[in-house]
Design an enzyme around this catalytic site. Structure first.
Site, PDB file in Angstrom:
ATOM      1  CB  CYS A 113      -0.922   0.027   1.213  1.00 12.33           C
ATOM      2  SG  CYS A 113      -2.043  -1.360   1.227  1.00 12.33           S
ATOM      3  CG  HIS A 258      -3.370   3.323   1.641  1.00 18.97           C
ATOM      4  ND1 HIS A 258      -3.549   2.907   0.349  1.00 18.97           N
ATOM      5  CD2 HIS A 258      -3.618   2.251   2.428  1.00 18.97           C
ATOM      6  CE1 HIS A 258      -3.883   1.633   0.354  1.00 18.97           C
ATOM      7  NE2 HIS A 258      -3.942   1.218   1.599  1.00 18.97           N
ATOM      8  CG  ASN A 288      -6.706  -1.029   0.341  1.00 20.48           C
ATOM      9  OD1 ASN A 288      -5.982  -0.534  -0.510  1.00 20.48           O
ATOM     10  ND2 ASN A 288      -6.247  -1.541   1.471  1.00 20.48           N
TER      11      ASN A 288
HETATM   12  O1  UT7 Z   1      -4.174  -1.322   3.222  1.00 19.76           O
HETATM   13  C1  UT7 Z   1      -3.623  -1.448   4.487  1.00 19.76           C
HETATM   14  C2  UT7 Z   1      -4.000  -2.695   5.102  1.00 19.76           C
HETATM   15  N1  UT7 Z   1      -5.350  -2.883   5.565  1.00 19.76           N
HETATM   16  C3  UT7 Z   1      -5.908  -2.173   6.550  1.00 19.76           C
HETATM   17  O2  UT7 Z   1      -5.446  -1.138   6.953  1.00 19.76           O
HETATM   18  C4  UT7 Z   1      -7.122  -2.761   7.204  1.00 19.76           C
HETATM   19  C5  UT7 Z   1      -7.061  -2.601   8.690  1.00 19.76           C
HETATM   20  N2  UT7 Z   1      -8.132  -3.295   9.390  1.00 19.76           N
HETATM   21  C6  UT7 Z   1      -9.426  -3.025   9.231  1.00 19.76           C
HETATM   22  O3  UT7 Z   1      -9.784  -2.195   8.435  1.00 19.76           O
HETATM   23  C7  UT7 Z   1     -10.438  -3.738  10.113  1.00 19.76           C
HETATM   24  O4  UT7 Z   1      -9.748  -4.491  11.081  1.00 19.76           O
HETATM   25  C8  UT7 Z   1     -11.391  -4.662   9.316  1.00 19.76           C
HETATM   26  C9  UT7 Z   1     -12.339  -3.834   8.475  1.00 19.76           C
HETATM   27  C10 UT7 Z   1     -10.630  -5.621   8.438  1.00 19.76           C
HETATM   28  C11 UT7 Z   1     -12.231  -5.478  10.295  1.00 19.76           C
HETATM   29  O5  UT7 Z   1     -12.943  -4.621  11.158  1.00 19.76           O
HETATM   30  P1  UT7 Z   1     -12.962  -4.876  12.738  1.00 19.76           P
HETATM   31  O6  UT7 Z   1     -13.835  -3.856  13.289  1.00 19.76           O
HETATM   32  O7  UT7 Z   1     -11.525  -4.926  13.199  1.00 19.76           O
HETATM   33  O8  UT7 Z   1     -13.667  -6.281  12.835  1.00 19.76           O
HETATM   34  P2  UT7 Z   1     -13.098  -7.656  13.445  1.00 19.76           P
HETATM   35  O9  UT7 Z   1     -12.016  -8.214  12.574  1.00 19.76           O
HETATM   36  O10 UT7 Z   1     -12.826  -7.508  14.891  1.00 19.76           O
HETATM   37  O11 UT7 Z   1     -14.346  -8.560  13.288  1.00 19.76           O
HETATM   38  C12 UT7 Z   1     -15.551  -8.334  14.055  1.00 19.76           C
HETATM   39  C13 UT7 Z   1     -16.562  -9.372  13.655  1.00 19.76           C
HETATM   40  C14 UT7 Z   1     -16.008 -10.790  13.693  1.00 19.76           C
HETATM   41  O12 UT7 Z   1     -17.021 -11.639  14.148  1.00 19.76           O
HETATM   42  P3  UT7 Z   1     -17.073 -12.120  15.694  1.00 19.76           P
HETATM   43  O13 UT7 Z   1     -15.772 -12.838  15.924  1.00 19.76           O
HETATM   44  O14 UT7 Z   1     -17.200 -10.859  16.503  1.00 19.76           O
HETATM   45  O15 UT7 Z   1     -18.265 -13.005  15.707  1.00 19.76           O
HETATM   46  C15 UT7 Z   1     -15.719 -11.103  12.254  1.00 19.76           C
HETATM   47  O16 UT7 Z   1     -15.786 -12.493  11.971  1.00 19.76           O
HETATM   48  O17 UT7 Z   1     -16.970  -9.154  12.295  1.00 19.76           O
HETATM   49  C16 UT7 Z   1     -16.813 -10.372  11.556  1.00 19.76           C
HETATM   50  N3  UT7 Z   1     -16.496 -10.026  10.178  1.00 19.76           N
HETATM   51  C17 UT7 Z   1     -17.445  -9.760   9.266  1.00 19.76           C
HETATM   52  N4  UT7 Z   1     -18.780  -9.792   9.334  1.00 19.76           N
HETATM   53  C18 UT7 Z   1     -19.458  -9.473   8.212  1.00 19.76           C
HETATM   54  C19 UT7 Z   1     -15.273  -9.869   9.603  1.00 19.76           C
HETATM   55  N5  UT7 Z   1     -15.420  -9.538   8.308  1.00 19.76           N
HETATM   56  C20 UT7 Z   1     -16.752  -9.475   8.076  1.00 19.76           C
HETATM   57  C21 UT7 Z   1     -17.522  -9.177   6.940  1.00 19.76           C
HETATM   58  N6  UT7 Z   1     -18.872  -9.199   7.066  1.00 19.76           N
HETATM   59  N7  UT7 Z   1     -16.967  -8.869   5.764  1.00 19.76           N
END
Ligand code: UT7
Length: 331
Positions: A113, A258, A288
């Site tokens: 990125c 980014h 992204n």
């Molecule tokens: O380009 C540079 C690199 N990338 C980034 O900078 C991304 C950085 N990270 C993020 O943007 C966030 O961490 C994410 C958007 C990827 C995830 O958001 P989060 O608020 O950190 O969610 P989480 O990973 O803690 O997941 C929360 C819940 C989980 O379920 P449980 O364990 O609470 O039951 C996940 O399984 O959301 C679930 N989940 C989803 N649910 C619906 C994860 N992805 C999805 C999805 N749809 N697509």
């Protein structure tokens, strides 16, 4: 010493729009989850047959047109991507061939990125030291062909899009204009926090049925860890750039961060004390697009008239590696 001027910018995104609702047909997710956690509403995914080099070519032609230059004016190509068309050679040479630039050097940058900012740092050094006068800098990505679009891969699959952005950089003699500085960093202790393990030259064969069955060819991310580092490193890199130029956050006219997650950009904005109108966001339409996000967002901002001569433009990126960096440009 010459200064690096953005003489033209361009971008290309595939025609195929993939909405959050479309993704709900493939995996257990919802429009509400994606919008609330990431700000993304839709992204562009390529149709079969499209290549990174072809998207790069289209973005480059737009940038050359804006610069009022023929491709033959280009002295060097710097191309950032984490999704090359083939394992080797780099995508830069395919772009070079498509533009008919035999003999012109083509350097691929592997900084994910942060690739565009890394590439700008290299191109700026080349221009300032007089090695090249006109450099085509491109960020391009085809993420969609490498995503796990099942529920298992939903955390990443909903984030990524495809696209290309380009800038024609030229040597300018006006000391009051151009790239003021670039600052780039990496921390390989976190290499596995966002990576794709296969295929790998560590193994023979480089990818096996086992790898595929285990999904090792798909990207994997520790989302919360990446998020936490992104919102720290990006403001830090901007402060580093401002301090190096005896400037403060109040001098920034436009920030192009980014586009990884709208919440990340909003936190960076808040930490820097910037107004909404000072920050470019287009993640809701493209997701992204990794190395392509900054040049696409910049090209769009220019077309929307958001930059005028004399403005202070700040670019900032963070991504897999971890890599991060910033650039300040007097427009
Ligand atoms: O380009 C540079 C690199 N990338 C980034 O900078 C991304 C950085 N990270 C993020 O943007 C966030 O961490 C994410 C958007 C990827 C995830 O958001 P989060 O608020 O950190 O969610 P989480 O990973 O803690 O997941 C929360 C819940 C989980 O379920 P449980 O364990 O609470 O039951 C996940 O399984 O959301 C679930 N989940 C989803 N649910 C619906 C994860 N992805 C999805 C999805 N749809 N697509």
């Amino acid at each position: 010493m010459p200064r690096t001027i953005f003489a033209g910018t361009g971008y290309y995104v595939p025609d195929r729009v993939v909405t959050n609702r479309d993704l709900t047909q493939l995996m257990d997710t919802s429009d509400e989850w994606i919008v609330e956690r990431t700000g993304i509403q839709e992204r562009r995914w390529v149709d079969p047959g499209m290549t990174s080099a072809e998207m790069a070519r289209r973005a480059s032609l737009m940038a050359l047109e804006e610069a009022g230059l023929e491709a033959s004016a280009v002295d060097a190509i710097v191309l950032a991507t984490l999704t090359p068309d083939v394992f080797f050679p780099g995508t830069g040479v395919f772009l070079q061939r498509a533009l008919g630039l035999e003999g012109v050097p083509a350097l691929d940058i592997r900084a994910q990125c942060s690739g565009f900012v890394y590439g700008l740092s290299v191109a700026d050094a080349w221009i300032r030291c007089g090695q090249f006068r006109t450099i085509l800098l491109v960020g391009v990505e085809i993420q969609s062909t490498g995503l796990d679009v099942s529920t298992q891969g939903r955390d990443l699959a909903v984030l990524f899009g495809d696209g290309a952005g380009a800038a024609v950089l030229t040597a300018g003699e006006d000391a009051g204009r151009g790239v003021l500085s670039t600052h780039i960093h990496a921390d390989g202790r976190f290499a596995e926090s966002l990576w794709a393990e296969a295929s790998s030259s560590k193994k023979n064969p480089r990818i096996s049925a086992d790898d595929i069955a285990a999904g090792r060819h798909y990207p994997r991310m520790e989302g919360k860890e990446v998020f936490k580092h992104a919102v720290t490193r990006m403001p830090e890199a901007i402060h580093e750039a401002l301090a190096a130029n005896d400037l403060t956050t109040s001098d920034i006219d436009l920030l192009v961060p980014h586009q990884a997650n709208l919440r990340i950009s909003q936190m960076v904005q808040k930490r820097l004390g910037l107004e909404d109108r000072q920050v470019v966001n287009n993640i809701e339409r493209y997701g992204n697009t990794t190395a392509a996000t900054i040049p696409i967002a910049l090209a769009e901002a220019i077309r929307e008239g958001r930059l005028k001569r004399g403005d202070l433009l700040a670019l900032v990126a963070f991504g897999s590696g971890f890599t991060w960096g910033s650039a300040l440009v007097r427009w």
